[in-house]
Design an enzyme around this catalytic site. Sequence first.
Site, PDB file in Angstrom:
ATOM      1  N   LEU A  23       2.583   4.749  -2.891  1.00 47.36           N
ATOM      2  CA  LEU A  23       3.055   4.905  -1.519  1.00 47.36           C
ATOM      3  C   LEU A  23       4.223   5.962  -1.442  1.00 47.36           C
ATOM      4  O   LEU A  23       4.864   6.221  -2.586  1.00 47.36           O
ATOM      5  CB  LEU A  23       3.793   3.729  -1.206  1.00 47.36           C
ATOM      6  N   ASP A  24       4.285   6.804  -0.387  1.00 51.48           N
ATOM      7  CA  ASP A  24       5.231   7.794  -0.315  1.00 51.48           C
ATOM      8  C   ASP A  24       6.607   7.390  -0.545  1.00 51.48           C
ATOM      9  O   ASP A  24       6.846   6.136  -0.324  1.00 51.48           O
ATOM     10  CB  ASP A  24       5.005   8.610   0.960  1.00 51.48           C
ATOM     11  N   TYR A  25       7.566   8.082  -0.956  1.00 52.23           N
ATOM     12  CA  TYR A  25       8.765   7.793  -1.112  1.00 52.23           C
ATOM     13  C   TYR A  25       9.679   7.120   0.285  1.00 52.23           C
ATOM     14  O   TYR A  25      10.183   6.307   0.009  1.00 52.23           O
ATOM     15  CB  TYR A  25       9.688   9.194  -1.338  1.00 52.23           C
ATOM     16  N   THR A  33       7.690   5.773   2.584  1.00 56.02           N
ATOM     17  CA  THR A  33       7.137   4.565   3.325  1.00 56.02           C
ATOM     18  C   THR A  33       7.357   3.357   2.489  1.00 56.02           C
ATOM     19  O   THR A  33       7.867   3.238   1.351  1.00 56.02           O
ATOM     20  CB  THR A  33       5.715   4.957   2.737  1.00 56.02           C
TER      21      THR A  33
END
Length: 286
Positions: A134-136, A138
């Site tokens: 998961l993106d930083y 998110t």
Amino acid sequence: MVSKETHKVPLLENPIRLQEYAVGIFKTIPTKSGIKKAIKKGLIKVNSKTTTTALYIKGGETIELLQSKENSQKKHFNFPLDILFEDDYLAIVYKPAGILVSGNSFATIDNALVQNLQKSTSPDATRPRPVHRLDYPTSGLLLIGKTTESIIALNQLFEKKEIRKTYHAICIGKMGRSGEIDLPIDNKSAFTSFEVIQSVESPRFDFLNLVELNPKTGRKHQLRKHLLIINNPILGDKDYFLENKIMKGKGLFLHASTLTFTHPFSKEEITITKELPKKFKKIFPQ
């Protein structure tokens, strides 16, 4: 200085590519991309010979990993995690916004797993590790493998698109009630469906929309890029935004809310949901 990890392959029912089998068998390489890089750098040997990502493992081989000693001494990050599901094979944890899943940094979810999860009792138990990212910025649900077999099986479920991920976002601007975005990202096919759950008028952004998102592919930053393409970027996105429509200080309003899949060992249908963060509820009270 170089140290070495060795793994003896048990008998396998079906041959499997080295880059898939090797995910999870070594302590210091948790991801498939990491395995690929190690193979290409000649750091992984099969039966004492350097190899390629195309090699199939059939059973009985000895796989060796050469690595620098300093990389093998990884410290654990003391960070309490919200665990939503756990058994002997896998776990689902909540990743807050503003923390990395894995990588070279010390403060990652990957480094916090050992202290938070129970060690598997399976013979092929390994250090627990995330099987996707998961993106930083998110928040949301992260799937963790706890055994070598489980990590392989979960990676295969992702490749076959048999794990359904549902996200929620707050998007800017006027939107249709539902739609599909079938537009390539980085010259690769990418597909996202969306449904607007609720909309409110906004003096600054015209409209804000609580949107349910279902990506059918997993391209990097897919949801963020797709929503910008249709002129409805995600609130708080500092990378994919419209001019004069940036909100700073509250982070990205993107949340991985639900995971649904068939458990690869128990065959139970698993559906885990994590409620929306408080910052969502301030705009859209539930």
